[in-house]
Design a protein around this motif. Structure first.
Motif, short mmCIF file in Angstrom:
data_model
loop_
_atom_site.label_atom_id
_atom_site.label_comp_id
_atom_site.label_asym_id
_atom_site.label_seq_id
_atom_site.Cartn_x
_atom_site.Cartn_y
_atom_site.Cartn_z
N GLY A 202 -20.91 -10.63 -21.72
CA GLY A 202 -21.82 -9.92 -22.87
C GLY A 202 -22.54 -8.83 -22.30
N ILE A 203 -23.13 -8.86 -20.95
CA ILE A 203 -24.22 -7.82 -20.71
C ILE A 203 -23.29 -6.56 -20.27
N VAL A 204 -22.08 -6.87 -19.68
CA VAL A 204 -21.21 -5.62 -19.02
C VAL A 204 -20.75 -5.18 -20.24
N GLY A 205 -19.82 -5.92 -21.02
CA GLY A 205 -19.22 -5.42 -22.22
C GLY A 205 -20.17 -4.44 -23.22
N ALA A 206 -21.23 -4.88 -23.27
CA ALA A 206 -22.38 -4.23 -24.38
C ALA A 206 -22.85 -2.92 -23.57
N MET A 207 -22.79 -2.76 -22.19
CA MET A 207 -22.88 -1.71 -21.58
C MET A 207 -21.84 -0.78 -21.67
N GLN A 208 -20.57 -1.37 -21.60
CA GLN A 208 -19.52 -0.38 -21.95
C GLN A 208 -19.40 0.25 -23.11
N ALA A 209 -19.85 -0.52 -24.10
CA ALA A 209 -20.09 0.18 -25.52
C ALA A 209 -21.10 1.11 -25.44
N ALA A 210 -22.31 0.83 -24.81
CA ALA A 210 -23.41 1.95 -24.91
C ALA A 210 -22.85 3.04 -24.13
N GLU A 211 -22.18 3.09 -22.87
CA GLU A 211 -21.80 4.38 -22.42
C GLU A 211 -20.72 5.10 -23.14
N ALA A 212 -19.84 4.11 -23.88
CA ALA A 212 -18.91 5.20 -24.75
C ALA A 212 -19.84 5.61 -25.74
N LEU A 213 -20.82 5.19 -26.37
CA LEU A 213 -21.33 5.80 -27.73
C LEU A 213 -22.21 6.98 -27.16
N LYS A 214 -22.90 6.85 -25.77
CA LYS A 214 -23.56 7.99 -25.35
C LYS A 214 -22.45 9.20 -25.09
N LEU A 215 -21.28 8.98 -24.59
CA LEU A 215 -20.28 9.89 -24.39
C LEU A 215 -19.98 10.63 -25.71
N VAL A 216 -19.81 9.63 -26.44
CA VAL A 216 -19.23 10.36 -28.11
C VAL A 216 -20.32 11.37 -28.53
N MET A 217 -21.60 10.64 -28.50
CA MET A 217 -22.61 11.69 -28.94
C MET A 217 -23.25 12.70 -28.14
N GLY A 218 -22.86 12.79 -26.64
CA GLY A 218 -23.34 13.54 -25.84
C GLY A 218 -24.87 13.58 -25.48
N VAL A 219 -25.30 12.34 -25.17
CA VAL A 219 -26.68 12.21 -24.97
C VAL A 219 -26.68 11.24 -23.69
N GLY A 220 -27.92 11.49 -23.29
CA GLY A 220 -28.41 11.05 -22.12
C GLY A 220 -27.52 11.49 -20.94
N GLU A 221 -27.40 10.52 -19.65
CA GLU A 221 -26.63 10.61 -18.67
C GLU A 221 -25.79 9.41 -18.33
N SER A 222 -24.26 9.83 -18.53
CA SER A 222 -23.56 8.72 -18.16
C SER A 222 -23.56 8.17 -16.72
N LEU A 223 -22.63 7.17 -16.65
CA LEU A 223 -22.44 6.58 -15.08
C LEU A 223 -21.58 7.23 -14.67
N ALA A 224 -20.67 8.47 -14.93
CA ALA A 224 -19.76 9.01 -14.15
C ALA A 224 -20.59 9.34 -12.43
N GLY A 225 -19.73 8.92 -11.67
CA GLY A 225 -20.24 9.28 -10.43
C GLY A 225 -20.99 8.19 -9.93
N ARG A 226 -21.46 7.01 -10.56
CA ARG A 226 -22.02 5.93 -10.08
C ARG A 226 -21.38 4.56 -10.55
N LEU A 227 -21.57 3.62 -9.74
CA LEU A 227 -21.06 2.19 -9.93
C LEU A 227 -22.39 1.42 -9.95
N LEU A 228 -22.39 0.69 -11.07
CA LEU A 228 -23.46 -0.29 -11.24
C LEU A 228 -22.92 -1.71 -10.88
N LEU A 229 -23.50 -2.40 -10.10
CA LEU A 229 -22.96 -3.72 -9.54
C LEU A 229 -24.19 -4.77 -10.33
N LEU A 230 -23.83 -5.67 -10.72
CA LEU A 230 -24.64 -6.61 -11.14
C LEU A 230 -24.51 -8.03 -10.48
N ASP A 231 -25.60 -8.61 -9.87
CA ASP A 231 -25.80 -9.99 -9.01
C ASP A 231 -26.24 -10.88 -10.28
#
Length: 265
Positions: A202-231
């Motif tokens: 749920g956490i990772v899937g929601a983050m995928q949705a958030a990144e997609a929405l940001k890309l569509v709107m062109g807001v904020g800074e995407s995770l392009a060039g970064r990998l987030l790892l969650l323990d």
């Protein structure tokens, strides 16, 4: 994407987005005009698709050949006990229609090959890879590189998750194969044998949705060039920079001068 006018009902439904200065009416119009492709309607695809739909994505294409099993219900929140045995893409469409019937959902009960992926990716503004095997991930990446469509990738197993964005429109940014080369052997680990902590998808899937929405709107800074790892056991995030592999056989031939800029950068 061409902007769409919002009616009174939409202005009310999406009012909490519109109140955000970074989004406003213009940003919501972009969401309502966007076309997003979600590959996989399981643990990651379920929350991702639901959040994309509640946000008002105009057309949502969901691809999954699999059927709902009772063991999926521990984490795949788009499905219900009543829909066990049905195709997952169709089940997700039913869940979405109950929340936001305005979203045009195309449910494809198929395993997309390279040619089909090329067609589907070409029709999308953003692609979400919510699959669970490297062969499909690499096929999706190749299609996104060829079509210059940003890819939002997520993965979860046991108590570990990861998410990143691969967007070659930035010219010097990496693709998925730069991080996980196709000629290196990475073992596919199935939830059926290793298990998975339900809230993590749920956490990772929601983050995928958030990144997609940001890309569509062109807001904020995407995770392009970064990998987030969650323990998930420590609930600790680690951010790792990912560089482009100049010798990558998938994206090395991409001409930087032919690519545009990354939204939000």
């Amino acid at each position: 994407m061409s902007a769409v006018d919002l009616n009174d009902a939409q202005l009310l439904r999406y009012s909490r987005h519109i109140l955000l200065d970074e989004i406003g009416i213009e940003g919501q119009q972009k969401l309502c005009a966007a076309r997003v492709l979600v590959i996989g309607a399981g643990g990651l695809g379920s929350p991702a698709a639901l959040y994309l739909a509640t946000a008002g994505i105009g057309r949502l294409t969901i691809v999954d050949h699999d059927t709902v099993d009772v063991t999926n219900l521990q984490r795949q929140i788009a499905h219900t006990l009543a829909r066990v045995g049905r195709n997952k893409a169709e089940s997700a469409r039913e869940a979405i229609s109950a929340i936001n019937p305005e979203v045009a959902v195309v449910a494809l009960a198929e395993r997309a090959d390279a040619a089909r992926l090329a067609q589907l990716v070409a029709e999308a503004d953003v692609v979400l890879d919510c699959t669970d095997n490297f062969a499909t991930r690499h096929a999706v990446n190749r299609a996104c590189v060829a079509q210059r469509v940003p890819l939002v990738s997520g993965a979860v197993i046991r108590f570990d998750g990861q998410v990143s964005v691969f967007d070659l429109r930035g010219g010097t940014l990496p693709c998925y194969a730069c991080l996980y080369p196709e000629d290196q052997r990475f073992e596919d680990v199935a939830c059926a044998t290793m298990g998975v902590f339900a809230p993590l998808v749920g956490i990772v899937g929601a983050m995928q949705a958030a990144e997609a929405l940001k890309l569509v709107m062109g807001v904020g800074e995407s995770l392009a060039g970064r990998l987030l790892l969650l323990d998930g056991l420590r609930m600790e995030w680690t951010s790792i920079g990912v560089g482009r592999n100049e010798g990558c056989p998938v994206c090395a031939q991409a001409a930087p001068e032919a690519l545009g800029s990354v939204p939000g950068k």
